[in-house]
Design a protein around this motif. Sequence first.
Motif, PDB file in Angstrom:
ATOM      1  N   GLY A 186       0.845  -1.184   0.000  1.00 61.01           N
ATOM      2  CA  GLY A 186       0.000   0.000   0.000  1.00 61.01           C
ATOM      3  C   GLY A 186       0.882   1.236   0.000  1.00 61.01           C
ATOM      4  N   ALA A 187       0.735   2.057   1.026  1.00 66.59           N
ATOM      5  CA  ALA A 187       1.515   3.293   1.090  1.00 66.59           C
ATOM      6  C   ALA A 187       2.844   3.088   1.805  1.00 66.59           C
ATOM      7  CB  ALA A 187       0.701   4.369   1.813  1.00 66.59           C
ATOM      8  N   THR A 188       3.095   1.870   2.305  1.00 62.47           N
ATOM      9  CA  THR A 188       4.317   1.613   3.067  1.00 62.47           C
ATOM     10  C   THR A 188       5.372   0.973   2.181  1.00 62.47           C
ATOM     11  OG1 THR A 188       2.947   1.223   5.003  1.00 62.47           O
ATOM     12  CG2 THR A 188       5.250   0.511   5.136  1.00 62.47           C
ATOM     13  N   LEU A 189       6.520   1.627   2.114  1.00 64.24           N
ATOM     14  CA  LEU A 189       7.590   1.097   1.271  1.00 64.24           C
ATOM     15  C   LEU A 189       8.148  -0.187   1.870  1.00 64.24           C
ATOM     16  CD1 LEU A 189       9.666   4.299   0.410  1.00 64.24           C
ATOM     17  CD2 LEU A 189       8.019   3.107  -1.039  1.00 64.24           C
ATOM     18  N   ASP A 190       8.632  -1.066   0.993  1.00 63.89           N
ATOM     19  CA  ASP A 190       9.402  -2.232   1.424  1.00 63.89           C
ATOM     20  C   ASP A 190      10.683  -1.715   2.096  1.00 63.89           C
ATOM     21  OD1 ASP A 190       9.782  -5.425   0.368  1.00 63.89           O
ATOM     22  OD2 ASP A 190      11.609  -4.363   0.941  1.00 63.89           O
ATOM     23  N   PRO A 191      11.162  -2.390   3.145  1.00 56.43           N
ATOM     24  CA  PRO A 191      12.411  -1.956   3.771  1.00 56.43           C
ATOM     25  C   PRO A 191      13.557  -1.785   2.770  1.00 56.43           C
ATOM     26  CG  PRO A 191      11.387  -3.652   5.121  1.00 56.43           C
ATOM     27  CD  PRO A 191      10.559  -3.527   3.874  1.00 56.43           C
ATOM     28  N   VAL A 192      13.564  -2.585   1.717  1.00 60.56           N
ATOM     29  CA  VAL A 192      14.622  -2.435   0.703  1.00 60.56           C
ATOM     30  C   VAL A 192      14.483  -1.070   0.011  1.00 60.56           C
ATOM     31  CG1 VAL A 192      15.504  -3.302  -1.495  1.00 60.56           C
ATOM     32  CG2 VAL A 192      14.942  -4.912   0.338  1.00 60.56           C
ATOM     33  N   GLN A 193      13.263  -0.717  -0.335  1.00 56.43           N
ATOM     34  CA  GLN A 193      13.048   0.598  -0.968  1.00 56.43           C
ATOM     35  C   GLN A 193      13.464   1.721  -0.005  1.00 56.43           C
ATOM     36  OE1 GLN A 193       8.821  -0.326  -1.815  1.00 56.43           O
ATOM     37  NE2 GLN A 193       9.283   0.189  -3.952  1.00 56.43           N
TER      38      GLN A 193
ATOM     39  N   GLN B 145      22.097  -3.499   3.292  1.00 55.68           N
ATOM     40  CA  GLN B 145      22.436  -3.689   4.713  1.00 55.68           C
ATOM     41  C   GLN B 145      21.456  -2.925   5.605  1.00 55.68           C
ATOM     42  OE1 GLN B 145      26.540  -2.427   4.281  1.00 55.68           O
ATOM     43  NE2 GLN B 145      27.297  -4.513   4.676  1.00 55.68           N
ATOM     44  N   TRP B 146      21.061  -1.735   5.174  1.00 63.52           N
ATOM     45  CA  TRP B 146      20.081  -0.956   5.950  1.00 63.52           C
ATOM     46  C   TRP B 146      18.773  -1.746   6.055  1.00 63.52           C
ATOM     47  CZ3 TRP B 146      15.225   0.901   6.081  1.00 63.52           C
ATOM     48  CH2 TRP B 146      14.942   1.923   6.998  1.00 63.52           C
ATOM     49  N   ALA B 147      18.357  -2.319   4.920  1.00 61.11           N
ATOM     50  CA  ALA B 147      17.097  -3.078   4.915  1.00 61.11           C
ATOM     51  C   ALA B 147      17.207  -4.299   5.826  1.00 61.11           C
ATOM     52  CB  ALA B 147      16.750  -3.502   3.486  1.00 61.11           C
ATOM     53  N   ALA B 148      18.374  -4.945   5.817  1.00 57.71           N
ATOM     54  CA  ALA B 148      18.555  -6.129   6.674  1.00 57.71           C
ATOM     55  C   ALA B 148      18.474  -5.733   8.148  1.00 57.71           C
ATOM     56  CB  ALA B 148      19.895  -6.790   6.373  1.00 57.71           C
ATOM     57  N   ALA B 149      18.969  -4.547   8.455  1.00 53.70           N
ATOM     58  CA  ALA B 149      18.974  -4.082   9.849  1.00 53.70           C
ATOM     59  C   ALA B 149      17.609  -3.538  10.280  1.00 53.70           C
ATOM     60  CB  ALA B 149      20.050  -3.012  10.032  1.00 53.70           C
ATOM     61  N   HIS B 150      16.741  -3.263   9.326  1.00 49.49           N
ATOM     62  CA  HIS B 150      15.412  -2.703   9.630  1.00 49.49           C
ATOM     63  C   HIS B 150      14.338  -3.540   8.953  1.00 49.49           C
ATOM     64  CE1 HIS B 150      18.277   0.630  10.032  1.00 49.49           C
ATOM     65  NE2 HIS B 150      17.459   1.114  10.961  1.00 49.49           N
ATOM     66  N   PRO B 151      14.229  -4.832   9.321  1.00 49.50           N
ATOM     67  CA  PRO B 151      13.322  -5.723   8.575  1.00 49.50           C
ATOM     68  C   PRO B 151      11.863  -5.284   8.645  1.00 49.50           C
ATOM     69  CG  PRO B 151      14.145  -6.794  10.579  1.00 49.50           C
ATOM     70  CD  PRO B 151      14.932  -5.538  10.411  1.00 49.50           C
ATOM     71  N   ALA B 152      11.472  -4.671   9.743  1.00 51.28           N
ATOM     72  CA  ALA B 152      10.087  -4.199   9.838  1.00 51.28           C
ATOM     73  C   ALA B 152      10.105  -2.683   9.929  1.00 51.28           C
ATOM     74  CB  ALA B 152       9.401  -4.803  11.055  1.00 51.28           C
ATOM     75  N   ALA B 153      10.870  -2.089   9.026  1.00 46.45           N
ATOM     76  CA  ALA B 153      11.049  -0.638   9.065  1.00 46.45           C
ATOM     77  C   ALA B 153       9.706   0.067   9.036  1.00 46.45           C
ATOM     78  CB  ALA B 153      11.893  -0.190   7.888  1.00 46.45           C
ATOM     79  N   GLU B 154       9.616   1.104   9.810  1.00 38.89           N
ATOM     80  CA  GLU B 154       8.461   1.987   9.702  1.00 38.89           C
ATOM     81  C   GLU B 154       8.642   2.725   8.387  1.00 38.89           C
ATOM     82  OE1 GLU B 154       5.716   2.548  11.735  1.00 38.89           O
ATOM     83  OE2 GLU B 154       6.402   0.665  12.603  1.00 38.89           O
ATOM     84  N   GLY B 155       8.111   2.150   7.348  1.00 33.94           N
ATOM     85  CA  GLY B 155       8.389   2.672   6.020  1.00 33.94           C
ATOM     86  C   GLY B 155       7.827   4.072   5.817  1.00 33.94           C
ATOM     87  N   THR B 156       8.502   4.800   4.968  1.00 37.91           N
ATOM     88  CA  THR B 156       7.986   6.089   4.548  1.00 37.91           C
ATOM     89  C   THR B 156       6.729   5.846   3.729  1.00 37.91           C
ATOM     90  OG1 THR B 156      10.246   6.822   4.363  1.00 37.91           O
ATOM     91  CG2 THR B 156       8.595   8.180   3.294  1.00 37.91           C
ATOM     92  N   THR B 157       5.733   6.636   3.899  1.00 33.52           N
ATOM     93  CA  THR B 157       4.557   6.457   3.050  1.00 33.52           C
ATOM     94  C   THR B 157       4.871   6.995   1.665  1.00 33.52           C
ATOM     95  OG1 THR B 157       3.655   8.561   3.761  1.00 33.52           O
ATOM     96  CG2 THR B 157       2.958   6.611   4.975  1.00 33.52           C
ATOM     97  N   ALA B 158       4.218   6.396   0.705  1.00 34.00           N
ATOM     98  CA  ALA B 158       4.533   6.718  -0.682  1.00 34.00           C
ATOM     99  C   ALA B 158       4.379   8.210  -0.963  1.00 34.00           C
ATOM    100  CB  ALA B 158       3.649   5.903  -1.614  1.00 34.00           C
ATOM    101  N   SER B 159       3.446   8.859  -0.263  1.00 33.26           N
ATOM    102  CA  SER B 159       3.211  10.273  -0.542  1.00 33.26           C
ATOM    103  C   SER B 159       4.397  11.144  -0.111  1.00 33.26           C
ATOM    104  CB  SER B 159       1.947  10.749   0.183  1.00 33.26           C
ATOM    105  OG  SER B 159       2.106  10.581   1.579  1.00 33.26           O
ATOM    106  N   GLU B 160       5.267  10.602   0.780  1.00 35.95           N
ATOM    107  CA  GLU B 160       6.427  11.366   1.218  1.00 35.95           C
ATOM    108  C   GLU B 160       7.613  11.216   0.276  1.00 35.95           C
ATOM    109  OE1 GLU B 160       7.454  10.673   5.382  1.00 35.95           O
ATOM    110  OE2 GLU B 160       5.434   9.905   5.640  1.00 35.95           O
ATOM    111  N   VAL B 161       7.518  10.236  -0.635  1.00 37.60           N
ATOM    112  CA  VAL B 161       8.642  10.009  -1.543  1.00 37.60           C
ATOM    113  C   VAL B 161       8.723  11.168  -2.522  1.00 37.60           C
ATOM    114  CG1 VAL B 161       9.600   8.474  -3.299  1.00 37.60           C
ATOM    115  CG2 VAL B 161       8.358   7.517  -1.353  1.00 37.60           C
ATOM    116  N   PRO B 162       9.893  11.795  -2.625  1.00 43.16           N
ATOM    117  CA  PRO B 162      10.002  12.897  -3.586  1.00 43.16           C
ATOM    118  C   PRO B 162       9.693  12.410  -4.997  1.00 43.16           C
ATOM    119  CG  PRO B 162      12.032  12.622  -2.281  1.00 43.16           C
ATOM    120  CD  PRO B 162      11.148  11.474  -1.964  1.00 43.16           C
ATOM    121  N   ALA B 163       8.986  13.211  -5.739  1.00 46.02           N
ATOM    122  CA  ALA B 163       8.597  12.822  -7.090  1.00 46.02           C
ATOM    123  C   ALA B 163       9.819  12.808  -7.996  1.00 46.02           C
ATOM    124  CB  ALA B 163       7.549  13.777  -7.623  1.00 46.02           C
TER     125      ALA B 163
END
Lengths: 164, 292
Positions: A80-87, A146-164
Amino acid sequence: MQVTMTVNGTEVTRDVEPRILLVHYLRESLGLTGTHWGCDTSNCGTCVVLVDGEPVKSCTQLAAMTAGHEVTTVEGMADGATLDPVQQGFMEEHGLQCGFCTPGMMLTARALLDRNPDPAEDEIREAISGQICRCTGYATIVRSVQWAAAHPAAEGTTASEVPA
Amino acid sequence: MQVPAPFDYVRATSVANALELLERHGPEARVIAGGHSLLPMMKLRLARPDWIIDINDVAELHALTEEPDELRVGALTRHAELLDSDVVGRLFPIIHDAERVIADPVVRNRGTIGGSLGQADPAEDLTTVCDVLHARIVIASPGGERVVDMADFHRGPYETACEQHELITEIRFPVRPRAGSAYEKVERRVGDWAVAAAGAALWMAEDGTVADATIGLTALGLEGPAVEAAAVLIGERPSEDLFAEAADLAAAASSPIEDQRGPVDYKRHLAAELTRRVLGRALDRAAHPAVA
């Protein structure tokens, strides 16, 4: 011929020629242009998507061969609006420059972390060794994974916050 | 944009069905498994089949079975699966050595052992590995199946004993005691074809002499094993001098060609050096087998 597969969780059917490659099926028949198309020769890996969870070079697989299988493209990574930790990791650690290799790199990273949640640096480098970053930005790509591995359940940025 | 010329596509449901389809669609039908040799050739019009018979759904081709005296590997087994298999690594470490340097991890998710052997590229690694391990290839025909030695199977670059109407179904690797094996490749960059590579297997006698040995070379212009090089090892006690002698004979048996990957002298040097190294590693592994 009718080709039906599940793409990012949705079953889709399109009428295509048998010779159509998966990369072109995704980009042209489905309009999912997040999967990039690069060298055409199985070398660059920019066209990597996941088929049944495994990274595959979509320029070297027929759409017809993929019928009945589950495909994940970069468009299917976020929940949904939550990015994958890899993203999220690619944002945090500046894992992209021009962005051309990024979808394939992120999907390979996702598959790696699904298999091996805490990979060593050389395991990350090995996993992405079939993909080329034309900006040569490998150091930050590795740090992003490595960041994604360290934050497996990252509080992802919502898609609307991603710079266009 | 590189796209193959038009063709018709059909999926086989079993080996018997694949053989029927091959017969029905005639000489311009091609079997596809991983597709990582055939599709690039089709894009370049080096291959232009009328029919593609997809065997990826044929489950009976996708098994790995350990028998007391041999390991049976289905032709559809992916490179990545061979590399992930503990049984393969324990019995035949040479296969893991080779698989680590075949293409890249993404390609290895699709490419198959049967496809690699069937393509028979002169720089293909598994042909050498199968030569070294005395593998036997099972070929299914409409009339039944036959089992052929590598010497009969591999006829030269891009040519094998598998006829147009037949299908490679299984590769059988004999298991023998006190064995060690190894493979080493020099490549220009990750995932490239070999500049040169060598593989070796040693089977030791109980008294510590070499009971049997094979040496194989990749991309060095030698078809089949380096027989004379291996022969000097048999019955002897291993030593650095002995391995150096075998390595020099392997290099002498090679006939590399100069190309963008290097000149003849360099490649012949690699033939000797890589042979010496793989013999040493094979001996080490025979002495210290991996724990089951």
